[in-house]
Design a protein around this motif. Structure first.
Motif, PDB file in Angstrom:
ATOM      1  N   ARG A  29       0.842  -1.200   0.000  1.00 25.56           N
ATOM      2  CA  ARG A  29       0.000   0.000   0.000  1.00 25.56           C
ATOM      3  C   ARG A  29       0.871   1.241   0.000  1.00 25.56           C
ATOM      4  N   MET A  30       0.208   2.343  -0.331  1.00 27.02           N
ATOM      5  CA  MET A  30       0.907   3.630  -0.414  1.00 27.02           C
ATOM      6  C   MET A  30       0.133   4.635   0.425  1.00 27.02           C
ATOM      7  N   LEU A  31       0.861   5.443   1.188  1.00 30.12           N
ATOM      8  CA  LEU A  31       0.193   6.552   1.878  1.00 30.12           C
ATOM      9  C   LEU A  31       0.152   7.740   0.921  1.00 30.12           C
ATOM     10  N   ASP A  32      -1.075   8.139   0.577  1.00 29.64           N
ATOM     11  CA  ASP A  32      -1.260   9.350  -0.210  1.00 29.64           C
ATOM     12  C   ASP A  32      -1.255  10.514   0.790  1.00 29.64           C
ATOM     13  N   ALA A  40      -4.259   0.714  -1.859  1.00 28.13           N
ATOM     14  CA  ALA A  40      -3.758  -0.671  -1.912  1.00 28.13           C
ATOM     15  C   ALA A  40      -3.089  -0.959  -3.255  1.00 28.13           C
ATOM     16  N   ASN A  41      -2.078  -1.814  -3.198  1.00 26.31           N
ATOM     17  CA  ASN A  41      -1.371  -2.318  -4.383  1.00 26.31           C
ATOM     18  C   ASN A  41      -0.925  -1.240  -5.375  1.00 26.31           C
ATOM     19  N   PRO A  42      -0.173  -0.263  -4.887  1.00 26.91           N
ATOM     20  CA  PRO A  42       0.281   0.787  -5.805  1.00 26.91           C
ATOM     21  C   PRO A  42       1.325   0.267  -6.789  1.00 26.91           C
ATOM     22  N   VAL A  43       1.301   0.825  -7.981  1.00 27.62           N
ATOM     23  CA  VAL A  43       2.302   0.530  -9.010  1.00 27.62           C
ATOM     24  C   VAL A  43       2.805   1.878  -9.522  1.00 27.62           C
ATOM     25  N   ILE A  44       4.066   2.169  -9.217  1.00 27.19           N
ATOM     26  CA  ILE A  44       4.623   3.481  -9.556  1.00 27.19           C
ATOM     27  C   ILE A  44       5.617   3.315 -10.694  1.00 27.19           C
ATOM     28  N   GLY A  45       5.304   3.916 -11.825  1.00 27.81           N
ATOM     29  CA  GLY A  45       6.215   3.861 -12.975  1.00 27.81           C
ATOM     30  C   GLY A  45       7.227   4.987 -12.893  1.00 27.81           C
ATOM     31  N   MET A  46       8.507   4.653 -13.150  1.00 27.54           N
ATOM     32  CA  MET A  46       9.577   5.646 -13.005  1.00 27.54           C
ATOM     33  C   MET A  46      10.474   5.602 -14.232  1.00 27.54           C
ATOM     34  N   LYS A  50      12.244  10.345 -12.714  1.00 26.53           N
ATOM     35  CA  LYS A  50      10.943  10.926 -12.358  1.00 26.53           C
ATOM     36  C   LYS A  50       9.837   9.869 -12.348  1.00 26.53           C
ATOM     37  N   ILE A  51       8.738  10.214 -11.682  1.00 27.89           N
ATOM     38  CA  ILE A  51       7.559   9.349 -11.691  1.00 27.89           C
ATOM     39  C   ILE A  51       6.768   9.620 -12.969  1.00 27.89           C
ATOM     40  N   VAL A  52       6.485   8.559 -13.720  1.00 28.21           N
ATOM     41  CA  VAL A  52       5.770   8.734 -14.996  1.00 28.21           C
ATOM     42  C   VAL A  52       4.361   8.147 -14.965  1.00 28.21           C
ATOM     43  N   SER A  53       4.077   7.303 -13.948  1.00 25.31           N
ATOM     44  CA  SER A  53       2.710   6.795 -13.827  1.00 25.31           C
ATOM     45  C   SER A  53       2.455   6.368 -12.392  1.00 25.31           C
ATOM     46  N   VAL A  54       1.228   6.534 -11.952  1.00 24.04           N
ATOM     47  CA  VAL A  54       0.802   6.060 -10.628  1.00 24.04           C
ATOM     48  C   VAL A  54      -0.502   5.313 -10.841  1.00 24.04           C
ATOM     49  N   SER A  55      -0.475   3.986 -10.592  1.00 23.95           N
ATOM     50  CA  SER A  55      -1.705   3.217 -10.765  1.00 23.95           C
ATOM     51  C   SER A  55      -1.755   2.135  -9.694  1.00 23.95           C
ATOM     52  N   THR A  56      -2.709   1.253  -9.790  1.00 24.65           N
ATOM     53  CA  THR A  56      -2.805   0.150  -8.843  1.00 24.65           C
ATOM     54  C   THR A  56      -2.939  -1.152  -9.608  1.00 24.65           C
ATOM     55  N   THR A 381       6.065  14.102  -2.673  1.00 24.68           N
ATOM     56  CA  THR A 381       4.808  13.553  -3.170  1.00 24.68           C
ATOM     57  C   THR A 381       5.102  12.400  -4.122  1.00 24.68           C
ATOM     58  N   ILE A 382       4.178  11.443  -4.159  1.00 25.00           N
ATOM     59  CA  ILE A 382       4.277  10.378  -5.166  1.00 25.00           C
ATOM     60  C   ILE A 382       3.236  10.699  -6.221  1.00 25.00           C
ATOM     61  N   ALA A 383       3.655  11.405  -7.255  1.00 20.76           N
ATOM     62  CA  ALA A 383       2.740  11.871  -8.286  1.00 20.76           C
ATOM     63  C   ALA A 383       3.497  11.998  -9.597  1.00 20.76           C
ATOM     64  N   VAL A 384       2.789  11.914 -10.694  1.00 14.41           N
ATOM     65  CA  VAL A 384       3.419  12.021 -12.012  1.00 14.41           C
ATOM     66  C   VAL A 384       4.124  13.372 -12.132  1.00 14.41           C
ATOM     67  N   GLY A 385       5.363  13.334 -12.555  1.00 11.22           N
ATOM     68  CA  GLY A 385       6.140  14.566 -12.722  1.00 11.22           C
ATOM     69  C   GLY A 385       7.091  14.834 -11.574  1.00 11.22           C
TER      70      GLY A 385
END
Ligand code: ZN
Length: 418
Positions: A29-32, A40-46, A50-56, A381-385
């Motif tokens: 899980r990820m704390l927003d 739950a079940n975060p998938v962070i593309g990097m 940089k972060i390029v995607s945030v999904s689950t 922050t865990i966010a795109v960009g």
């Protein structure tokens, strides 16, 4: 857009996509930190740091994955007040046994330690000999491992004030290159520090604890001088940080337009009202007292300085609670260097004990700190960009903030820190 151009840009996108394969962080899980909710079940593309995607869900088949299953992830932490080229073990005069370059290497060791305990960004508010500008460059060039550094170089101050050299007799003829005694002199000091790499300007508005012959409660730069520093700093597009313990110096620094007040120990009701009204951030180092009082004497800290610590610490903690209750914006600032850099995460528990919720304490070290740095959306922050700076802990940080004292994995710029 004309058709040919559209076609050309489509090819460009396709070819960069083929070159750059994102790496993914997956976790339980990820704390927003914005919403305060777990996802739950975060998938962070990097990609490219940089972060390029945030999904689950799950990472794409065959993708390179940093597997943090079993963990909770949150943004890399930010400490707004550190001194990387110092160590508490060398208090008082004991530091004079070392050659000047000793401190440069010490800074590299401290940077490594802070990164490993979860701080992926630090603001260094005062060094000597441009140690931290050099360290920052060495980290950016990939020679050393350490956090992102927002560096002040030398702190500005008055002759004989807290940020001057106060430990040596006149025959040693040593003064800080960043002292100034008029608005015009101090404007020039801002320009000089910026010239040599300052990304934030720090000024000492009052006396302090670890200098000689300065009283924390007494103001050392007047309103005109502070205004000149803040104006000049903003003119060059930087943020201004004021070291200020005493109530008058705090208020003068807020009125002068400083962005953050460091320590803020004796802030009074009027100061709290002004900080709230102007949106000034307080960066209060409410954790290091126990370390100083238990280890200081052994470390060579002078009686004068230990006495000042006793004078300041209780008021600072009371006023932390008061300011927080009043709704003043707060950031996480430890004054690491006064205490060991690796023990900084212990401050979260003190912030909670003094009235913050765990989420508020975490926000002080993530989104609020990013805001105070002028880097909202880039760090904290865990966010795109944003920079791909992510930490992993066991357990529930919202139930027990002390989970942050045991960070299991750190990702900085998309790479797992070894
Ligand atoms: Zn400091």
């Amino acid at each position: 857009m004309p058709k040919t151009l559209l076609f050309a840009s489509a090819i460009l996108v396709a070819s960069t996509a083929a070159l750059a394969e994102p790496t993914y962080v997956v976790a339980d899980r990820m704390l927003d930190v914005e919403s305060g909710k777990y996802i739950a079940n975060p998938v962070i593309g990097m990609d490219d740091g940089k972060i390029v995607s945030v999904s689950t869900g799950a990472a794409p088949d065959g993708a390179e994955v940093i597997d943090l299953t079993g963990h909770t992830i949150l943004p890399g932490l930010i400490d707004m007040h550190v001194h990387l080229d110092g160590r508490p073990e060398y208090g008082g005069y004991s530091g004079l046994q070392f050659t000047d370059r000793f401190w440069t290497f010490l800074a590299a060791a401290n940077a490594d330690k802070m990164l490993k305990v979860g701080f992926t960004t630090v603001r260094n508010v005062g060094d000597t000999d441009y140690n931290v500008a050099g360290l920052d460059q060495a980290i950016e060039e990939g020679w050393l491992q350490g956090p992102r550094i927002v560096n002040a170089n030398y702190a500005l101050g008055a002759t004989g004030g807290h940020c001057d050299e106060t430990f040596l007799p006149p025959s040693f003829n040593r003064k800080s290159p960043a002292v100034g005694d008029s608005p015009e002199e101090l404007r020039k000091r801002v320009r000089e520090q910026r010239k040599y790499g300052a990304e934030v300007i720090k000024a000492c508005a009052t006396g302090g604890v670890f200098s000689r012959n300065t009283a924390p409660g007494i103001q050392q730069l007047n309103l005109e001088e502070l205004t000149a520093i803040a104006e000049e700093t903003h003119f060059w597009g930087l943020k201004a940080a004021a070291h200020a313990h005493g109530a008058a110096g705090i208020k003068a620094a807020i009125l002068a337009g400083f962005d953050t007040i460091e320590h803020a120990s004796f802030i009074d009701d009027e100061g709290i009202r002004l900080a709230k009204e102007r949106g000034t951030f307080l960066s209060m180092d409410i954790f290091n007292t126990e370390y100083t009082l238990s280890e200081g004497e052994k470390n060579g800290v002078l009686k004068e300085n230990l006495d000042k610590e006793r004078l300041v610490s209780k008021a600072q903690r009371d006023n932390f609670s008061k300011a927080h209750k009043a709704g003043v914006k707060m950031v996480f600032g430890s004054d690491a260097g006064v205490m060991p850099h690796e023990s900084v995460p212990g401050q979260f528990a003190v912030m909670v004990r003094l009235g913050m919720t765990p989420l508020e304490a975490i926000r002080a070290a993530t989104i609020n700190a990013a805001d105070a740095l002028g880097q909202k959306g880039q760090v904290g922050t865990i966010a795109v960009g944003a920079w791909a700076d992510i930490i992993a802990v066991d357990g529930d940080v919202l139930a027990n903030v002390r989970e942050l004292e045991d960070v299991d994995a750190v990702v900085k710029g998309g790479k797992l820190v070894e």
